[in-house]
Design a protein around this motif. Structure first.
Motif, PDB file in Angstrom:
ATOM      1  N   GLU A  74      71.960  59.704  58.886  1.00  0.00           N
ATOM      2  CA  GLU A  74      70.572  60.165  58.721  1.00  0.00           C
ATOM      3  C   GLU A  74      69.699  59.119  58.040  1.00  0.00           C
ATOM      4  N   GLU A  75      70.317  58.010  57.598  1.00  0.00           N
ATOM      5  CA  GLU A  75      69.524  56.913  57.037  1.00  0.00           C
ATOM      6  C   GLU A  75      68.843  56.181  58.198  1.00  0.00           C
ATOM      7  N   VAL A  76      67.530  56.055  58.107  1.00  0.00           N
ATOM      8  CA  VAL A  76      66.752  55.481  59.211  1.00  0.00           C
ATOM      9  C   VAL A  76      66.804  53.958  59.139  1.00  0.00           C
ATOM     10  N   VAL A  77      66.399  53.429  58.007  1.00  0.00           N
ATOM     11  CA  VAL A  77      66.385  51.975  57.777  1.00  0.00           C
ATOM     12  C   VAL A  77      66.525  51.694  56.285  1.00  0.00           C
ATOM     13  N   HIS A  78      66.733  50.409  55.971  1.00  0.00           N
ATOM     14  CA  HIS A  78      66.700  49.879  54.600  1.00  0.00           C
ATOM     15  C   HIS A  78      67.827  50.402  53.712  1.00  0.00           C
ATOM     16  N   GLY A  79      68.956  50.797  54.338  1.00  0.00           N
ATOM     17  CA  GLY A  79      70.123  51.175  53.546  1.00  0.00           C
ATOM     18  C   GLY A  79      70.658  49.968  52.789  1.00  0.00           C
ATOM     19  N   ILE A  80      70.984  50.182  51.529  1.00  0.00           N
ATOM     20  CA  ILE A  80      71.506  49.096  50.684  1.00  0.00           C
ATOM     21  C   ILE A  80      73.028  49.083  50.782  1.00  0.00           C
ATOM     22  N   PRO A  81      73.612  47.946  51.177  1.00  0.00           N
ATOM     23  CA  PRO A  81      75.069  47.869  51.281  1.00  0.00           C
ATOM     24  C   PRO A  81      75.729  48.171  49.935  1.00  0.00           C
ATOM     25  N   ASN A  82      76.896  48.842  50.025  1.00  0.00           N
ATOM     26  CA  ASN A  82      77.581  49.267  48.802  1.00  0.00           C
ATOM     27  C   ASN A  82      79.071  49.307  49.095  1.00  0.00           C
ATOM     28  N   LYS A  83      79.878  48.742  48.208  1.00  0.00           N
ATOM     29  CA  LYS A  83      81.317  48.692  48.496  1.00  0.00           C
ATOM     30  C   LYS A  83      81.958  50.075  48.419  1.00  0.00           C
ATOM     31  N   ASN A 207      64.633  59.369  65.968  1.00  0.00           N
ATOM     32  CA  ASN A 207      65.387  60.440  65.298  1.00  0.00           C
ATOM     33  C   ASN A 207      65.861  61.484  66.300  1.00  0.00           C
ATOM     34  N   ARG A 208      67.060  62.029  66.049  1.00  0.00           N
ATOM     35  CA  ARG A 208      67.563  63.130  66.878  1.00  0.00           C
ATOM     36  C   ARG A 208      66.719  64.374  66.703  1.00  0.00           C
ATOM     37  N   GLY A 209      66.285  64.614  65.482  1.00  0.00           N
ATOM     38  CA  GLY A 209      65.515  65.821  65.169  1.00  0.00           C
ATOM     39  C   GLY A 209      64.044  65.510  65.006  1.00  0.00           C
ATOM     40  N   LYS A 210      63.497  65.917  63.877  1.00  0.00           N
ATOM     41  CA  LYS A 210      62.059  65.749  63.650  1.00  0.00           C
ATOM     42  C   LYS A 210      61.740  64.331  63.175  1.00  0.00           C
ATOM     43  N   LYS A 211      60.471  63.971  63.308  1.00  0.00           N
ATOM     44  CA  LYS A 211      60.060  62.590  63.019  1.00  0.00           C
ATOM     45  C   LYS A 211      59.942  62.288  61.525  1.00  0.00           C
ATOM     46  N   GLU A 212      59.851  63.311  60.683  1.00  0.00           N
ATOM     47  CA  GLU A 212      59.553  63.094  59.261  1.00  0.00           C
ATOM     48  C   GLU A 212      60.721  62.424  58.530  1.00  0.00           C
ATOM     49  N   ILE A 213      60.347  61.530  57.638  1.00  0.00           N
ATOM     50  CA  ILE A 213      61.340  60.817  56.831  1.00  0.00           C
ATOM     51  C   ILE A 213      60.894  60.845  55.376  1.00  0.00           C
ATOM     52  N   TRP A 214      61.806  60.523  54.490  1.00  0.00           N
ATOM     53  CA  TRP A 214      61.415  60.201  53.120  1.00  0.00           C
ATOM     54  C   TRP A 214      62.336  59.146  52.560  1.00  0.00           C
ATOM     55  N   GLN A 215      61.965  58.677  51.365  1.00  0.00           N
ATOM     56  CA  GLN A 215      62.690  57.570  50.768  1.00  0.00           C
ATOM     57  C   GLN A 215      63.540  58.080  49.606  1.00  0.00           C
ATOM     58  N   LEU A 216      64.749  57.565  49.488  1.00  0.00           N
ATOM     59  CA  LEU A 216      65.625  57.955  48.388  1.00  0.00           C
ATOM     60  C   LEU A 216      65.171  57.305  47.074  1.00  0.00           C
ATOM     61  N   ASP A 217      65.763  57.760  45.980  1.00  0.00           N
ATOM     62  CA  ASP A 217      65.392  57.272  44.645  1.00  0.00           C
ATOM     63  C   ASP A 217      65.728  55.799  44.427  1.00  0.00           C
ATOM     64  N   ASP A 218      66.539  55.208  45.347  1.00  0.00           N
ATOM     65  CA  ASP A 218      66.824  53.771  45.201  1.00  0.00           C
ATOM     66  C   ASP A 218      65.618  52.917  45.602  1.00  0.00           C
ATOM     67  N   ASP A 219      64.542  53.585  46.031  1.00  0.00           N
ATOM     68  CA  ASP A 219      63.285  52.925  46.425  1.00  0.00           C
ATOM     69  C   ASP A 219      63.404  52.111  47.713  1.00  0.00           C
ATOM     70  N   TRP A 220      64.512  52.235  48.412  1.00  0.00           N
ATOM     71  CA  TRP A 220      64.678  51.519  49.673  1.00  0.00           C
ATOM     72  C   TRP A 220      65.056  52.447  50.821  1.00  0.00           C
ATOM     73  N   THR A 221      66.197  53.106  50.692  1.00  0.00           N
ATOM     74  CA  THR A 221      66.764  53.835  51.825  1.00  0.00           C
ATOM     75  C   THR A 221      65.819  54.915  52.335  1.00  0.00           C
ATOM     76  N   CYS A 222      65.474  54.855  53.618  1.00  0.00           N
ATOM     77  CA  CYS A 222      64.671  55.896  54.251  1.00  0.00           C
ATOM     78  C   CYS A 222      65.602  56.809  55.035  1.00  0.00           C
ATOM     79  N   VAL A 223      65.463  58.111  54.840  1.00  0.00           N
ATOM     80  CA  VAL A 223      66.312  59.090  55.528  1.00  0.00           C
ATOM     81  C   VAL A 223      65.439  60.109  56.247  1.00  0.00           C
ATOM     82  N   THR A 224      66.019  60.746  57.264  1.00  0.00           N
ATOM     83  CA  THR A 224      65.276  61.814  57.940  1.00  0.00           C
ATOM     84  C   THR A 224      65.211  63.027  57.018  1.00  0.00           C
ATOM     85  N   ARG A 225      64.112  63.735  57.046  1.00  0.00           N
ATOM     86  CA  ARG A 225      63.958  64.911  56.183  1.00  0.00           C
ATOM     87  C   ARG A 225      64.896  66.029  56.606  1.00  0.00           C
TER      88      ARG A 225
END
Ligand code: MG
Length: 254
Positions: A74-83, A207-225
């Motif tokens: 569900e992350e659209v873009v700007h996911g931060i890599p994490n081990k 998006n598979r579902g609706k177009k709306e997105i928001w950003q996570l608290d990391d200030d980068w990762t955008c996810v579908t609502r």
């Protein structure tokens, strides 16, 4: 800043940046399987970028802490890599990467399945990729910018998917983001006339579902609502009088 028209020399440098980037994506795709982390993908991507003497466009861009944006499900873009973020069978993973070669950027994104995935997710991946190719059918001198936007939107929506509004494609060159913005939906009007020598990063986010997105608290990762999955496909494209040239695409590579 206005739209830049690239010289033959600049086009040659951007062509090479794109060629390298297509290899970076191909090499990253080869390691994708259940059990690896999103950081493993970042590490491989950065290693390949640097092996060609290039600089990762995204590293430290506006403070982004990695070379590759790795966005799962569900992350659209700007996911931060994490081990600690491990990929599982059935996930889909979007990789967005950029390289700087002799001062010129190339930018491209792909979404990959992790092992066996749901049929609907494969369809999302395929439609997102094809929406890019529908868009670039309109990408030639004399057409207008939003002819591309409209073609992408019409194709994606015909499958019941939706187009992200908040983020758009862009001009590209000595800067990662140049004018003009390239929406994946049709705004009012036709947009500027396309001219030979314009270089655009065209990048549907669907998006598979609706177009709306928001950003996570990391200030980068955008996810579908609605938490439904999202896919991304992008290449750096040269506008010509005829067919566009796809710098970052090689049909034999990922
Ligand atoms: Mg881009």
């Amino acid at each position: 800043m206005s739209v830049t028209i690239k010289s033959e020399h600049e086009i040659e440098l951007m062509r090479e940046a794109g060629r390298i980037l297509s290899i970076v994506h191909d090499e990253m795709s080869k390691i994708i399987r259940p059990g690896i982390s999103t950081m493993d993908i970042n590490r491989r991507g950065e290693e390949v970028i640097r092996s060609y003497g290039c600089i990762p466009s995204f590293l430290n861009y506006n403070g982004f802490p990695a070379a590759i944006c790795v966005s799962v499900n569900e992350e659209v873009v700007h996911g931060i890599p994490n081990k600690k973020r491990i990929l599982h069978e059935g996930d889909i993973v979007s990789l967005d990467a950029g390289v700087i070669y002799k001062g010129y950027h190339s930018d491209a994104a792909r979404t990959h399945p992790v092992g066996v995935i749901a049929e609907e997710d494969q369809k999302l991946i395929d439609v997102t990729k094809q929406s890019f190719f529908e868009g670039i059918k309109m990408a030639k001198a004399g057409n207008h910018l939003f002819d591309i936007s409209k073609a992408i939107q019409t194709y994606a929506e015909s499958f019941g998917f939706s187009v992200v509004r908040e983020m758009v494609g862009h001009g590209i060159g000595t800067k990662l983001h140049e004018e003009p913005q390239v929406p994946n939906f049709k705004p009012i009007g036709r947009g500027m006339k396309l001219r030979p020598g314009m270089t655009l990063a065209i990048e549907p986010m669907i998006n598979r579902g609706k177009k709306e997105i928001w950003q996570l608290d990391d200030d980068w990762t955008c996810v579908t609502r609605d938490s439904q999955n999202s896919a991304h496909y992008e290449n750096t494209v040269l506008i010509t009088d005829g067919e566009p040239e796809l710098f970052s695409y090689n049909k034999d590579l990922a």
